[in-house]
Design a protein around this motif. Structure first.
Motif, PDB file in Angstrom:
ATOM      1  N   ASP A   1      -0.572   7.570   1.413  1.00  0.00           N
ATOM      2  CA  ASP A   1       0.222   8.302   2.403  1.00  0.00           C
ATOM      3  C   ASP A   1      -0.450   8.446   3.755  1.00  0.00           C
ATOM      4  O   ASP A   1       0.227   8.709   4.756  1.00  0.00           O
ATOM      5  N   VAL A   2      -1.769   8.276   3.833  1.00  0.00           N
ATOM      6  CA  VAL A   2      -2.443   8.390   5.129  1.00  0.00           C
ATOM      7  C   VAL A   2      -2.754   7.026   5.754  1.00  0.00           C
ATOM      8  O   VAL A   2      -3.342   6.949   6.828  1.00  0.00           O
ATOM      9  N   ALA A   3      -2.364   5.949   5.061  1.00  0.00           N
ATOM     10  CA  ALA A   3      -2.607   4.607   5.586  1.00  0.00           C
ATOM     11  C   ALA A   3      -1.375   3.721   5.416  1.00  0.00           C
ATOM     12  O   ALA A   3      -1.439   2.648   4.821  1.00  0.00           O
ATOM     13  N   PRO A   4      -0.241   4.142   5.961  1.00  0.00           N
ATOM     14  CA  PRO A   4       0.984   3.359   5.783  1.00  0.00           C
ATOM     15  C   PRO A   4       0.893   2.011   6.478  1.00  0.00           C
ATOM     16  O   PRO A   4       0.438   1.918   7.627  1.00  0.00           O
ATOM     17  N   PRO A   5       1.302   0.934   5.799  1.00  0.00           N
ATOM     18  CA  PRO A   5       1.194  -0.397   6.405  1.00  0.00           C
ATOM     19  C   PRO A   5       2.014  -0.559   7.673  1.00  0.00           C
ATOM     20  O   PRO A   5       1.650  -1.324   8.562  1.00  0.00           O
TER      21      PRO A   5
ATOM     22  N   PRO B   1      -3.359  -1.401  -4.617  1.00  0.00           N
ATOM     23  CA  PRO B   1      -3.085  -2.263  -3.458  1.00  0.00           C
ATOM     24  C   PRO B   1      -3.766  -1.764  -2.180  1.00  0.00           C
ATOM     25  O   PRO B   1      -4.079  -2.573  -1.291  1.00  0.00           O
ATOM     26  N   HIS B   2      -4.019  -0.449  -2.079  1.00  0.00           N
ATOM     27  CA  HIS B   2      -4.726   0.099  -0.919  1.00  0.00           C
ATOM     28  C   HIS B   2      -6.129  -0.500  -0.808  1.00  0.00           C
ATOM     29  O   HIS B   2      -6.638  -0.700   0.305  1.00  0.00           O
TER      30      HIS B   2
ATOM     31  N   ASN C   1      -2.796   6.836  -5.244  1.00  0.00           N
ATOM     32  CA  ASN C   1      -2.373   5.698  -4.424  1.00  0.00           C
ATOM     33  C   ASN C   1      -3.407   5.289  -3.387  1.00  0.00           C
ATOM     34  O   ASN C   1      -3.389   4.152  -2.912  1.00  0.00           O
ATOM     35  N   CYS C   2      -4.281   6.225  -3.008  1.00  0.00           N
ATOM     36  CA  CYS C   2      -5.322   5.914  -2.029  1.00  0.00           C
ATOM     37  C   CYS C   2      -6.625   5.498  -2.709  1.00  0.00           C
ATOM     38  O   CYS C   2      -7.651   5.338  -2.039  1.00  0.00           O
TER      39      CYS C   2
ATOM     40  N   ASP D   1       0.848  -1.194   0.000  1.00  0.00           N
ATOM     41  CA  ASP D   1       0.000   0.000   0.000  1.00  0.00           C
ATOM     42  C   ASP D   1       0.887   1.248   0.000  1.00  0.00           C
ATOM     43  O   ASP D   1       1.765   1.394   0.850  1.00  0.00           O
ATOM     44  N   ARG D   2       0.640   2.166  -0.917  1.00  0.00           N
ATOM     45  CA  ARG D   2       1.409   3.409  -1.005  1.00  0.00           C
ATOM     46  C   ARG D   2       0.574   4.628  -0.636  1.00  0.00           C
ATOM     47  O   ARG D   2       0.978   5.769  -0.882  1.00  0.00           O
TER      48      ARG D   2
END
Length: 207
Positions: free
Chosen positions: A143-147, A184-185, A178-179, A140-141
């Motif tokens: 920026d507000v949900a970093p793995p 992948p998010h 990315n979100c 996941d890329r």
């Protein structure tokens, strides 16, 4: 199932859903095949839920949804939230009456403050007293949900009797951001694997 984004899924009177890309929405039939009934709340008049999911008012609405689920069937009830929807799931679980929910599942949780001005930490995770499953995609890329924040979220669930972090990998990027849901998010391309693994956890907690 609490979707991410603005929360507006565009539910029509005929049951059709206009905005169905979000993971929690587009996988609804996969959950049905696993034996789970799914409730996906829409917003009223297309209200944007960003910034409102950690509020006491929204917690009250979730309690009404839980009560509705129990009216429909005598079965364990779980809260599942993805991305921004994870904030709603934490808030609902933190304020759920004892015995009304069996657990909560958080996927690609918003843990870094962004435009919505709230994260899962805004929703009093320390008050959650049911088992918790945290799913994070190492690819996941968003920026507000970093793995890498998954363990931090788990550590905040200090009253939960059991917290498990489940890491997945993979996915296809089709959305421009990315979100976005089709990345992948949003587990795009690995939906079946994620649903299978989460269902196994749900099954174990339903016994």
């Amino acid at each position: 199932m609490f979707p991410g984004g603005s929360g507006d899924i565009g539910l029509g009177k005929n049951g059709a859903i206009r905005h169905d890309h979000n993971f929690a929405v587009r996988t609804r039939r996969l959950w049905n095949r696993q034996g789970y009934a799914v409730i996906i709340p829409d917003t009223i008049n297309h209200i944007n839920l960003r910034g409102k999911r950690s509020s006491a008012t929204y917690a009250g609405l979730i309690q009404s949804i839980i009560a509705f689920a129990h009216e429909e069937a005598t079965v364990p009830v779980f809260l599942f939230g993805t991305s921004q929807g994870a904030i709603a799931a934490v808030n609902g679980a933190a304020h759920a009456a004892s015995g009304t929910i069996a657990g909560v599942v958080l996927s690609e949780s918003v843990s870094v403050m962004g435009g919505s001005k709230e994260t899962v930490f805004s929703a009093t995770p320390q008050k959650v007293t049911v088992p918790v499953l945290i799913v994070a995609n190492q690819d996941d890329r968003c920026d507000v949900a970093p793995p890498q924040a998954a363990q931090q979220i788990a550590s905040a669930m200090t009253a939960s009797p059991e917290v498990r972090v489940f890491m997945v990998s993979g996915g296809i990027t089709k959305s421009k951001k990315n979100c976005g849901s089709l990345t992948p998010h949003g587990y795009f391309g690995i939906e079946n694997d994620v649903v299978d693994k989460v269902s196994a956890w749900l099954d174990a907690k339903s016994r």
